[in-house]
Design a protein around this motif. Structure first.
Motif, mmCIF file in Angstrom:
data_model
loop_
_atom_site.group_PDB
_atom_site.id
_atom_site.type_symbol
_atom_site.label_atom_id
_atom_site.label_comp_id
_atom_site.label_asym_id
_atom_site.label_seq_id
_atom_site.Cartn_x
_atom_site.Cartn_y
_atom_site.Cartn_z
ATOM 1 N N LEU A 143 93.547 46.662 34.286
ATOM 2 C CA LEU A 143 93.308 45.670 35.598
ATOM 3 C C LEU A 143 92.024 45.664 35.678
ATOM 4 O O LEU A 143 91.174 46.697 35.669
ATOM 5 C CB LEU A 143 93.944 46.757 36.729
ATOM 6 N N VAL A 144 91.467 44.473 36.382
ATOM 7 C CA VAL A 144 90.004 44.236 36.940
ATOM 8 C C VAL A 144 90.385 44.131 38.355
ATOM 9 O O VAL A 144 91.034 43.306 38.985
ATOM 10 C CB VAL A 144 89.314 43.350 36.213
ATOM 11 N N SER A 145 89.389 44.761 39.273
ATOM 12 C CA SER A 145 89.598 44.588 40.677
ATOM 13 C C SER A 145 88.232 44.320 41.358
ATOM 14 O O SER A 145 87.534 45.113 41.401
ATOM 15 C CB SER A 145 90.340 45.717 41.482
ATOM 16 N N ILE A 146 87.960 43.137 41.776
ATOM 17 C CA ILE A 146 86.563 42.954 42.224
ATOM 18 C C ILE A 146 86.712 42.071 43.661
ATOM 19 O O ILE A 146 87.363 41.104 43.870
ATOM 20 C CB ILE A 146 85.651 41.728 41.405
ATOM 21 N N GLN A 147 86.157 42.776 44.622
ATOM 22 C CA GLN A 147 85.973 41.909 45.934
ATOM 23 C C GLN A 147 85.467 40.571 45.982
ATOM 24 O O GLN A 147 84.510 40.256 45.295
ATOM 25 C CB GLN A 147 85.364 42.853 47.056
ATOM 26 N N HIS A 148 86.302 39.705 46.564
ATOM 27 C CA HIS A 148 85.773 38.211 46.721
ATOM 28 C C HIS A 148 84.373 38.040 47.612
ATOM 29 O O HIS A 148 83.361 37.457 47.007
ATOM 30 C CB HIS A 148 86.815 37.276 47.378
#
Length: 389
Positions: A143-148
């Motif tokens: 998983l990669v999680s990056i805030q927009h």
């Protein structure tokens, strides 16, 4: 009062209030009940889900309602980790500047023997370096999680470019779109993410409700703790009036997004130009890609919390960071590329605008800003004279 803290929360719109009241009064049944009253509530829930699905160009089953942004973020990450084909130790890539609801969750996950987490720094412009991200990918990256959009600086991350690269490696990609939904167009990033999280009270809907968009290619597995709501992903009676109100507000913001973005861009430019012309000692944080609703600033010589209180005393609501982190003394992690040291970080304040912000509001803000800082400069000068006497 001039309200300049829309990134923290927004007032409910007339349409949101009207829908909430109507549904709460006339469709009060439990949507899970089998009788006709429950069936009517379920019909309203289905309509609300269909509205959000249409906004995201997907099927209603890909929309999951939650109790707000924090639950949306946590449930999204948890669901994607369960859906990942990697069954042994999982690797997560995120940034050092995520919203506190995710940052501290990832910190806790990293303590597990079954999960490894890489926290990426931000570049000088506040954005993730895509090449650095790709270099951290491992065979077990799940998983990669990056805030927009950053709630403190307004910096927009290159979500579409990141997503294109991750699709090539079959890695799930989540983006926290809570600050961007309803303010900037999400359509360019939709094909490149597996999951987006949004919240109602950021877009003039009620508090206590949010949603998750899952891409149709994601195979969702029910929560291991037996639950019977939202496709088995979460427990609790669904708040149908709040969800209906949320969907009405989301549709209204979607319809007005081009007009509102144009207005916000004008308001931001007007605000920054007036600050510059008056030589008010506030330095706006700037980056090549920013959401126009948020203007983070660094004050020249006084701490942000003191400045915030002075604005409040003069009838202007601003903040010194995320309202979700009140009580923490840490400097917002997202401003690190724009400051030289901690002392400078302590001088951070944030103005956040909406389509309700007017030219008159900006003129009043700048006038009061000038008054505040002129007085502070005089106090500082007098103090320095006194101690040097």
């Amino acid at each position: 009062m001039v309200y300049c803290d829309y990134a923290a929360t927004t007032p409910m719109s007339d349409i949101a209030l009207e829908v909430y009241q109507d549904v709460a009064k006339n469709f009060f049944g439990n949507a899970s009940s089998l009788h006709d009253t429950g069936g009517k509530a379920m019909d309203i829930l289905d309509q609300a889900r269909a509205i959000l699905a249409d906004i995201f160009h997907t099927q209603p089953r890909q929309i999951v309602f939650t109790s707000g942004g924090t639950e949306s973020n946590l449930l999204a990450v948890d669901s994607l980790l369960r859906a990942s084909p990697i069954k042994e130790k999982k690797h997560i890539i995120t940034s050092e500047a995520e919203h506190s609801s995710l940052y501290y969750y990832f910190q806790e996950l990293s303590k597990s023997e079954d999960i490894e987490v890489t926290f990426l720094p931000l570049g000088v412009d506040g954005q993730i370096d895509i090449e650095e991200l790709l270099q951290t990918v491992q065979p077990h990256t799940s998983l990669v999680s990056i805030q927009h959009v950053s709630g403190e600086t307004g910096v927009i991350q290159p979500i579409a470019d990141i997503g294109k690269k991750l699709k090539e490696q079959d890695i799930y990609f989540h983006s926290d779109a809570i600050q961007s939904f309803g303010k900037i167009d999400l359509e360019p990033i939709l094909p490149h993410v597996d999951c987006l999280t949004i919240s109602s009270h950021k877009i003039f809907g009620p508090k206590g409700v949010g949603a998750i968009y899952f891409h149709p290619q994601v195979t969702l597995l029910p929560h291991p703790v037996i639950t019977n709501h939202e496709h088995g992903l979460r427990p609790g009676t669904v708040d149908v009036p709040a969800i209906a109100s949320f969907s009405a507000s989301a549709l209204q913001q979607k319809q007005q997004i081009s007009h509102n973005k144009k207005h916000l861009t004008y308001i931001r430019e007007l605000f920054c130009e007036k600050l510059k012309n008056l030589e008010v000692p506030l330095r706006p944080i700037t980056s090549p890609a920013q959401c126009p609703s948020i203007v983070g600033c660094i004050a020249d010589f006084v701490q942000g919390d003191y400045v915030m209180l002075e604005y409040n005393r003069n009838g202007i609501d601003i903040s010194t960071g995320s309202a979700c982190s009140i009580g923490y003394t840490n400097i917002p992690r997202s401003i690190s590329p724009f400051i030289s040291d901690r002392e400078e970080g302590n001088r951070y304040i944030r103005f956040s605008f909406s389509h309700l912000t007017t030219e008159q509001d900006i003129s009043q803000i700048v006038e009061i800003s000038n008054r505040i800082f002129v007085r502070m400069k005089e106090e500082r000068t007098n103090y320095e004279k006194k101690i040097n006497w």
